[in-house]
Enzyme design. Structure first.
Site, PDB file in Angstrom:
ATOM      1  N   TRP A  11       0.821  -1.222   0.000  1.00 53.27           N
ATOM      2  CA  TRP A  11       0.000   0.000   0.000  1.00 53.27           C
ATOM      3  C   TRP A  11       0.850   1.265   0.000  1.00 53.27           C
ATOM      4  O   TRP A  11       0.314   2.366  -0.109  1.00 53.27           O
ATOM      5  CB  TRP A  11      -0.964  -0.006   1.193  1.00 53.27           C
ATOM      6  N   GLU A  98      11.880   1.593  -4.022  1.00 56.33           N
ATOM      7  CA  GLU A  98      11.738   2.966  -3.508  1.00 56.33           C
ATOM      8  C   GLU A  98      12.644   3.184  -2.293  1.00 56.33           C
ATOM      9  O   GLU A  98      13.179   4.278  -2.092  1.00 56.33           O
ATOM     10  CB  GLU A  98      10.259   3.251  -3.194  1.00 56.33           C
ATOM     11  N   SER A 213       3.294  -2.590 -12.002  1.00 59.33           N
ATOM     12  CA  SER A 213       2.077  -2.333 -12.779  1.00 59.33           C
ATOM     13  C   SER A 213       1.261  -3.602 -13.053  1.00 59.33           C
ATOM     14  O   SER A 213       0.704  -3.769 -14.139  1.00 59.33           O
ATOM     15  CB  SER A 213       2.405  -1.605 -14.086  1.00 59.33           C
ATOM     16  N   GLY A 234       1.195  -2.793  -6.230  1.00 59.56           N
ATOM     17  CA  GLY A 234       1.137  -1.485  -5.598  1.00 59.56           C
ATOM     18  C   GLY A 234      -0.223  -0.843  -5.831  1.00 59.56           C
ATOM     19  O   GLY A 234      -1.216  -1.138  -5.162  1.00 59.56           O
ATOM     20  N   GLY A 235      -0.285   0.036  -6.831  1.00 57.00           N
ATOM     21  CA  GLY A 235      -1.487   0.837  -7.089  1.00 57.00           C
ATOM     22  C   GLY A 235      -2.789   0.053  -7.102  1.00 57.00           C
ATOM     23  O   GLY A 235      -3.775   0.451  -6.464  1.00 57.00           O
TER      24      GLY A 235
HETATM   25  P1  PGA Z   1       2.803  -0.816  -8.841  1.00 56.21           P
HETATM   26  O1  PGA Z   1       3.833  -1.006  -7.629  1.00 56.21           O
HETATM   27  O2  PGA Z   1       1.949  -2.065  -8.894  1.00 56.21           O
HETATM   28  O3  PGA Z   1       2.016   0.397  -8.497  1.00 56.21           O
HETATM   29  O4  PGA Z   1       3.625  -0.664 -10.084  1.00 56.21           O
HETATM   30  C1  PGA Z   1       4.438  -2.250  -7.390  1.00 56.21           C
HETATM   31  C2  PGA Z   1       5.394  -2.140  -6.238  1.00 56.21           C
HETATM   32  O5  PGA Z   1       6.011  -1.088  -6.059  1.00 56.21           O
HETATM   33  O6  PGA Z   1       5.557  -3.097  -5.452  1.00 56.21           O
END
Ligand code: PGA
Length: 257
Positions: A11, A98, A213, A234-235
């Protein structure tokens, strides 16, 4: 040996405590009954206790997004594995790109965190992956090899077998650009070979998730690949309908059987 399919939601820095509670409620309501995949959600630290309560006896595992490599002490802003165990969480993401790019986390530090998490009995979800410029320079395999060799140094076979690894090409994270299933499969097969080189036979036992993604409409294609054992999302993990569709794509498939 069959590997579990793991669908994990990262998240990131999203969701207040009430938002966490309502997202978990929506997920619990929509989970497929008898689904065979393991579902993990990783909310931000302040929401973990509320998330634990909201999950109750539901079939969702809880993870943190990071942990300190230190046991305790004067490390302002850090969160220890002992604190995470009192929530409790079962998983912890380590070495997310990140953290590596925005917070200068090195492979050596990833290694210390992995050891700390394993020592606490947590399941590390260790993230690796190349940047766009590294891919363009044909350095993908060299980067993955280094991240695995240094990040997972000094672990014995039993410790390695307790890991989850996430291959997340950095250029695909949050960009809407996804690796094709064929590209991802090629990288996953390489990662599995590298894991095996750390301890023979262990590669087949470690679930390797794809991240970058992953969406409701591309999950099934990715998960149908032989060496893709799940997804780190993620998103799309913040939208219950989308995350549930990805979970549905992961249910009923058993990798490496
Ligand atoms: P995303 O992020 O699905 O938004 O690309 C994946 C992640 O950072 O684990």
């Amino acid at each position: 040996m069959a590997r579990p399919v793991v669908i994990a939601g990262n998240w990131k820095m999203n969701g207040t405590i009430p938002e966490t509670e309502s997202l978990i409620g929506a997920l619990l309501n929509g989970l497929p009954t008898g689904g065979s995949c393991e579902v993990v959600v990783c909310p931000p630290f302040p929401s973990l206790v509320a998330a634990r309560a909201a999950i109750g006896s539901g079939a969702i595992r809880l993870g943190a997004q990071d942990c300190s490599e230190h046991e305790s002490g004067a490390y302002t802003g850090e969160v220890s594995t002992a604190m995470l165990l009192t929530v409790p969480v079962s998983h912890v993401i380590i070495g997310h790109s990140e953290r590596r790019t925005l917070f200068q986390e090195t492979d050596d530090r990833v290694n210390l965190k992995v050891k700390r998490a394993l020592g606490a009995g947590l399941t590390p979800i260790v993230c690796i992956g190349e940047t766009e410029s590294e891919r363009e320079a044909n350095a993908t395999e060299a980067v993955l090899e280094r991240q695995i060799r240094v990040g997972l140094a000094d672990l014995d076979g039993d410790e390695l077998a307790r890991l989850v690894v996430a291959y997340e090409p950095v250029w695909a994270i949050g960009t809407g650009k996804t690796a094709t299933p064929e590209m991802a499969q090629e990288a996953h097969a390489f990662v599995r070979k590298q894991l095996d080189s750390l301890h023979p036979g262990v590669g087949d036992r470690i679930p390797i998730l794809y991240g970058g993604s992953v969406k409701a409409d591309n999950a099934a294609g990715l998960l149908s690949e032989r060496d893709i054992d799940g997804a780190l999302v993620g998103g799309a993990s913040l939208k219950p309908a989308d995350f549930l569709a990805i979970i549905a794509a992961g249910s009923g498939t058993l990798q490496g059987a």
